[in-house]
Design a protein around this motif. Sequence first.
Motif, short mmCIF file in Angstrom:
data_model
loop_
_atom_site.label_atom_id
_atom_site.label_comp_id
_atom_site.label_asym_id
_atom_site.label_seq_id
_atom_site.Cartn_x
_atom_site.Cartn_y
_atom_site.Cartn_z
N ILE A 58 -8.95 -6.96 -6.29
CA ILE A 58 -8.14 -6.19 -5.34
C ILE A 58 -7.13 -5.39 -6.14
N PHE B 135 -3.94 -2.68 -5.77
CA PHE B 135 -2.94 -2.13 -4.86
C PHE B 135 -2.41 -0.84 -5.48
N ARG C 67 -2.26 1.39 -0.55
CA ARG C 67 -3.62 1.04 -0.17
C ARG C 67 -4.10 -0.11 -1.04
N ALA C 68 -5.02 -0.86 -0.49
CA ALA C 68 -5.71 -1.90 -1.27
C ALA C 68 -7.16 -1.46 -1.41
N ALA D 267 -3.72 -7.61 1.42
CA ALA D 267 -3.29 -6.22 1.65
C ALA D 267 -2.13 -6.17 2.64
N ARG E 245 1.04 -7.38 1.04
CA ARG E 245 1.60 -6.38 0.11
C ARG E 245 2.07 -5.11 0.81
N CYS F 4 0.30 -2.93 2.63
CA CYS F 4 -0.66 -1.82 2.62
C CYS F 4 -0.95 -1.36 4.06
N ILE G 86 -7.03 -0.65 3.81
CA ILE G 86 -7.84 -1.33 2.80
C ILE G 86 -9.16 -0.57 2.74
#
Length: 151
Positions: free
Chosen positions: A70, A72, A83-84, A112, A115, A117, A120
């Motif tokens: 993943i 970020f 975005r992830a 995501a 974090r 985001c 994704i």
Amino acid sequence: MEISFRIAAEHDLDTIVKMLANDPLGSKRERYEQPIPESYKNAFQAITSDPNNELIVACHNNEIIGVQQITFTPYLTHQGGWRATVEGVRTLSTERGKGIGSELIRYAIQRAKERGCHLIQLTTDKQRDDALRFYERLGFEATHEGLKMKL
């Protein structure tokens, strides 16, 4: 089946590379051999030293049964949103069809959100019809045409 997730450790690299190479497309582009090629070790160090990258392994009874990366990324678009991107999703060949891939993606979605985001994203090779249907079942939509250039 109870699955746990954790950040990959260097001693996991052999199993991870073996999973990446163990499918029709991966077998053409990966090099699973002993010792593991230095390029994988270098990539692992770059990934694990970057706080915006997570190499995640899925485990059952302390055995690695899945992997994904993943990343970020901050963007100026979408008002400076994050975005992830999910890459390299694989499950151990003997464990496919047991829902592990779905659990990996749900974990990525959770990370995501944690974090912050707003989106994704992932790509899948056009030759992977089953993978496309799999991701669509999990709520992903093919909204863009992706382009790549080999260098």
